[in-house]
Design a protein around this motif. Structure first.
Motif, mmCIF file in Angstrom:
data_model
loop_
_atom_site.group_PDB
_atom_site.id
_atom_site.type_symbol
_atom_site.label_atom_id
_atom_site.label_comp_id
_atom_site.label_asym_id
_atom_site.label_seq_id
_atom_site.Cartn_x
_atom_site.Cartn_y
_atom_site.Cartn_z
ATOM 1 N N CYS B 23 -8.500 -2.979 -5.766
ATOM 2 C CA CYS B 23 -7.063 -3.009 -5.537
ATOM 3 C C CYS B 23 -6.400 -3.752 -6.686
ATOM 4 O O CYS B 23 -6.856 -4.851 -7.054
ATOM 5 C CB CYS B 23 -6.764 -3.700 -4.213
ATOM 6 S SG CYS B 23 -5.015 -3.946 -3.859
ATOM 7 N N SER B 24 -5.358 -3.178 -7.246
ATOM 8 C CA SER B 24 -4.579 -3.878 -8.257
ATOM 9 C C SER B 24 -3.114 -3.803 -7.891
ATOM 10 O O SER B 24 -2.676 -2.866 -7.221
ATOM 11 C CB SER B 24 -4.830 -3.280 -9.647
ATOM 12 O OG SER B 24 -4.451 -1.923 -9.677
ATOM 13 N N TYR B 25 -2.367 -4.809 -8.311
ATOM 14 C CA TYR B 25 -0.955 -4.874 -7.961
ATOM 15 C C TYR B 25 -0.165 -5.310 -9.178
ATOM 16 O O TYR B 25 -0.721 -5.847 -10.135
ATOM 17 C CB TYR B 25 -0.732 -5.808 -6.769
ATOM 18 C CG TYR B 25 -1.361 -7.169 -6.930
ATOM 19 C CD1 TYR B 25 -2.685 -7.389 -6.544
ATOM 20 C CD2 TYR B 25 -0.654 -8.231 -7.467
ATOM 21 C CE1 TYR B 25 -3.270 -8.631 -6.699
ATOM 22 C CE2 TYR B 25 -1.226 -9.470 -7.622
ATOM 23 C CZ TYR B 25 -2.547 -9.669 -7.234
ATOM 24 O OH TYR B 25 -3.130 -10.896 -7.396
ATOM 25 N N SER B 26 1.143 -5.079 -9.147
ATOM 26 C CA SER B 26 1.903 -5.189 -10.394
ATOM 27 C C SER B 26 2.755 -6.454 -10.527
ATOM 28 O O SER B 26 3.127 -6.821 -11.644
ATOM 29 C CB SER B 26 2.804 -3.957 -10.558
ATOM 30 O OG SER B 26 3.644 -3.813 -9.434
ATOM 31 N N VAL B 27 3.091 -7.115 -9.424
ATOM 32 C CA VAL B 27 3.945 -8.296 -9.547
ATOM 33 C C VAL B 27 3.331 -9.465 -8.782
ATOM 34 O O VAL B 27 2.285 -9.331 -8.157
ATOM 35 C CB VAL B 27 5.376 -8.016 -9.042
ATOM 36 C CG1 VAL B 27 6.038 -6.948 -9.878
ATOM 37 C CG2 VAL B 27 5.388 -7.655 -7.578
ATOM 38 N N GLY B 28 4.014 -10.621 -8.834
ATOM 39 C CA GLY B 28 3.479 -11.803 -8.190
ATOM 40 C C GLY B 28 3.422 -11.668 -6.678
ATOM 41 O O GLY B 28 4.267 -11.036 -6.056
ATOM 42 N N ILE B 29 2.388 -12.252 -6.115
ATOM 43 C CA ILE B 29 2.214 -12.180 -4.673
ATOM 44 C C ILE B 29 1.930 -13.570 -4.120
ATOM 45 O O ILE B 29 1.505 -14.474 -4.842
ATOM 46 C CB ILE B 29 1.065 -11.222 -4.280
ATOM 47 C CG1 ILE B 29 -0.288 -11.757 -4.763
ATOM 48 C CG2 ILE B 29 1.326 -9.815 -4.802
ATOM 49 C CD1 ILE B 29 -1.485 -11.003 -4.188
ATOM 50 N N SER B 30 2.164 -13.732 -2.830
ATOM 51 C CA SER B 30 1.759 -14.969 -2.164
ATOM 52 C C SER B 30 0.459 -14.776 -1.404
ATOM 53 O O SER B 30 -0.237 -15.747 -1.119
ATOM 54 C CB SER B 30 2.853 -15.477 -1.226
ATOM 55 O OG SER B 30 3.124 -14.523 -0.225
ATOM 56 N N ALA B 31 0.135 -13.534 -1.076
ATOM 57 C CA ALA B 31 -1.124 -13.256 -0.387
ATOM 58 C C ALA B 31 -1.476 -11.782 -0.518
ATOM 59 O O ALA B 31 -0.595 -10.937 -0.694
ATOM 60 C CB ALA B 31 -1.046 -13.632 1.098
ATOM 61 N N LEU B 32 -2.765 -11.514 -0.425
ATOM 62 C CA LEU B 32 -3.256 -10.143 -0.423
ATOM 63 C C LEU B 32 -4.061 -9.925 0.855
ATOM 64 O O LEU B 32 -4.798 -10.824 1.295
ATOM 65 C CB LEU B 32 -4.130 -9.879 -1.651
ATOM 66 C CG LEU B 32 -4.663 -8.455 -1.822
ATOM 67 C CD1 LEU B 32 -4.608 -8.018 -3.279
ATOM 68 C CD2 LEU B 32 -6.057 -8.301 -1.258
#
Lengths: 111, 112
Positions: B23-32
């Motif tokens: 899994c990849s994501y493009s912006v900042g996150i607080s949790a996955l």
């Protein structure tokens, strides 16, 4: 033990009719969410509800949608005039310690 | 706008194999979040991560915040692991009330 229950499990309606989907959290929490999943597609966020008010809503959540917590317990999603493209699974979720727990979903079929 | 990409979209393996879903994501996150969805439609939370690694039974989830990437591993896979595995993220700007952004899911089939 289920965190959230949803009723009905399956709702069939005619286009243009109003539907109300219900979510009953097992314990009293503040954060709730509605999501939908059109068949074969990814789950999409509709709306978040915090302390009896809408906290955030997505572009999908237009004027045809509304949410309420009428009796302080049940959490409802109303679609005022259903369209064919509203056919989907609708999931309620509640948040506990940043983790979300999903209900079993309501399958809405609009004919 | 945060995008969540998963790979592979479909995976068929033999019982006992080691499984990896990315899994990849493009912006900042607080949790996955890693979620499991069975054919009946119900969604179950497997893991929530903000850093490092978590293990639960035969399932292991890792996250690399700098690379914006997470993996879900299944050891000694079994036919009952067959399901759709979904990666979802909580945006960092959400203040705790934002809904999740979901990937399209990985459809896993484990053959006996």
């Amino acid at each position: 033990e289920p965190e959230v229950t949803q009723t009905p499990s399956h709702q069939v309606t005619q286009m243009g009719q109003e539907v109300i989907l219900r979510c009953v959290p097992i314990s009293n929490h503040l954060y709730f969410y509605w999501y939908r999943q059109i068949l074969g597609q990814k789950v999409e966020f509709l709306v978040s509800f915090y302390n009896n008010e809408i906290s955030e809503k997505s572009e999908i959540f237009d004027d045809q949608f509304s949410v309420e917590r009428p009796d302080g317990s049940n959490f409802t999603l109303k679609i005022r005039s259903t369209k064919l493209e509203d056919s989907a699974m609708y999931f309620c979720a509640r948040r506990r310690a940043n983790e979300q727990f999903f209900g079993p979903g309501t399958r809405l079929t609009v004919l | 706008k945060n995008e969540v990409e998963q790979s592979p979209q479909n995976l068929t393996a033999q019982e006992g194999e080691f499984i990896t879903i990315n899994c990849s994501y493009s912006v900042g996150i607080s949790a996955l979040h890693w979620l499991q969805q069975h054919p009946g439609g119900g969604i179950v939370s497997l893991f929530m991560l903000s850093s490092g690694k978590k293990k639960h039974g035969r399932l292991i989830a890792t996250i690399n915040i700098q690379e914006k990437h997470s993996s879900l591993h299944i050891t000694a896979s079994h036919p009952r692991d067959s399901a759709v595995y979904i990666c979802a993220v909580t945006p960092a700007s959400g203040g705790g009330a934002d809904g999740l952004t979901f990937g399209k899911g990985t459809h896993l089939i484990i053959q006996p």
